[in-house]
Design an enzyme around this catalytic site. Sequence first.
Site, PDB file in Angstrom:
ATOM      1  N   LYS A 275       0.834  -1.198   0.000  1.00 36.65           N
ATOM      2  CA  LYS A 275       0.000   0.000   0.000  1.00 36.65           C
ATOM      3  C   LYS A 275       0.873   1.253   0.000  1.00 36.65           C
ATOM      4  O   LYS A 275       2.033   1.213   0.425  1.00 36.65           O
ATOM      5  CB  LYS A 275      -0.878   0.019   1.256  1.00 36.65           C
ATOM      6  N   ARG A 349     -10.209 -11.757   1.678  1.00 35.63           N
ATOM      7  CA  ARG A 349     -11.062 -12.821   1.129  1.00 35.63           C
ATOM      8  C   ARG A 349     -10.364 -14.174   1.189  1.00 35.63           C
ATOM      9  O   ARG A 349     -11.027 -15.219   1.275  1.00 35.63           O
ATOM     10  CB  ARG A 349     -11.486 -12.459  -0.290  1.00 35.63           C
TER      11      ARG A 349
END
Length: 497
Positions: A275, A349
């Site tokens: 990020k 996920r």
Amino acid sequence: MSMKLEISFAPSALIEAGLVLSLKEAEATLPAGAATVDPSGIFAKAAATAKFKAKAMSVLDILAPTGSQADRLIVIGAGKAADLVDHDWLRLGGVAAANLKGSEAVTVFLDADGLTITAEGVRDFAIGMLLRAYSFDDYKTKKKDDDDKAPSAVQITLVTAVADAAERLFAAEGRAVVDGVLLARNLVNLPANVLGPVEFADRAKALEALGVEVEILTETEMASLGMGALLGVAQGSVRPPRLAVMQWKGGAPEGQPIAFIGKGVVFDTGGISIKPAGGMEDMKGDMGGAAAVIGLMHTLAARKAKVNAIGILGLVENMPDGNAQRPGDIVTSMSGQTIEVINTDAEGRLVLCDALWYCNDRFKPAFMINLATLTGAILVALANLHAGLFSNDDTLAENLLKAGLSTNERLWRMPLGKDYDKLIDSKFADMKNTGGRYGGSITAAQFLKRFVGDTPWAHLDIAGTAMASPKDEINQSWASGFGVRLLDQLVRDAYEA
């Protein structure tokens, strides 16, 4: 620091030195307790001077009237009775708590002309006060100047004709809700160097004191179960992953359980798909889903909910080291399905898919609800005012939407469908972990749907609501504890015996 509020309930009260709070309905002439608090009738003059209309959540602060033993009188507007909804009692309690500074003794008159107040409303008023009183400053070594003047505890007396019933309700239910929400807030607010996967699992283990059965699966145990998706996320961190499995058995022994699964990425750098530096510190909150689940399990156990409930936390840290998962890697999930990792920052996920499959395979629940700070895309769609709701079951979805309206932890149902599902097909594996730039929150949900079979399931994407959501009457903290009240209400309304 959080104000310590000690709340009691009484049908009447004698006014002594301290603060008096009174509710007022917009169309009524006088506030609650006026005959006791304002024998000289000063309120009417003060209200006229200030043009106070008692609009919802408005405040009028005046010096105590002559003849009153109180030091201050604060009138809180409740708005028009016809406009009040259930969660407004929480908000009114929050407004009351926001005006306590410096007071040691507080009397709150609730039975205002024009208002119909129930024991449930008084319970919620008390909950709102306690939620608003929370703050997180555990790591501040210097106090604010006025902290030294603050009392060690504030004695609150809620005066209402339904005091006895409200006191019983609060003791049986209200305190449990408060403690569950504050547990979730504390966990999200903690820095990641303090709260790793092992430490988080220890917090789950502490629920055994409330009668919750807790198992903690280690890395070795997860490997033996074939949880390659979850373990792939964890392999870049020196801090080992954990899977916490909590069981509250409050229903019939043969009763089918309901299940709640939380994403618990204690810190998310994005891994190799790292990020940007700006704002990365907020990724200590990427375990907001797991925090909500542990808070919910605390609440259900503390109020002895008549339901069998499972809580599962997938606890990992997503870091970029020499052993970290790479874009292009293919992992095998517990289900046997293979996943091409396109972006290591789409890690939540991967954690959830193994946790969902494990839950469904072992417990055969009546439904599964997972909570996760899963996608930035849900913020683009809904800002931080609603959480995204995805579901394969209309009844479960409707029950969640109803609970969201009741608690003001609002949800918005998002679409699922075969055309979206095609977007996560992979050339090299059964699926890939991202579906491209568009519809990111939807393709993330489609990914999870591949691991739930025919079991009724809902996915709550709480990326916009678990932290840094707008401050309001019942929360001034960075972490909100979103999901605890919502899911507790869901259980009460639709699934508790």
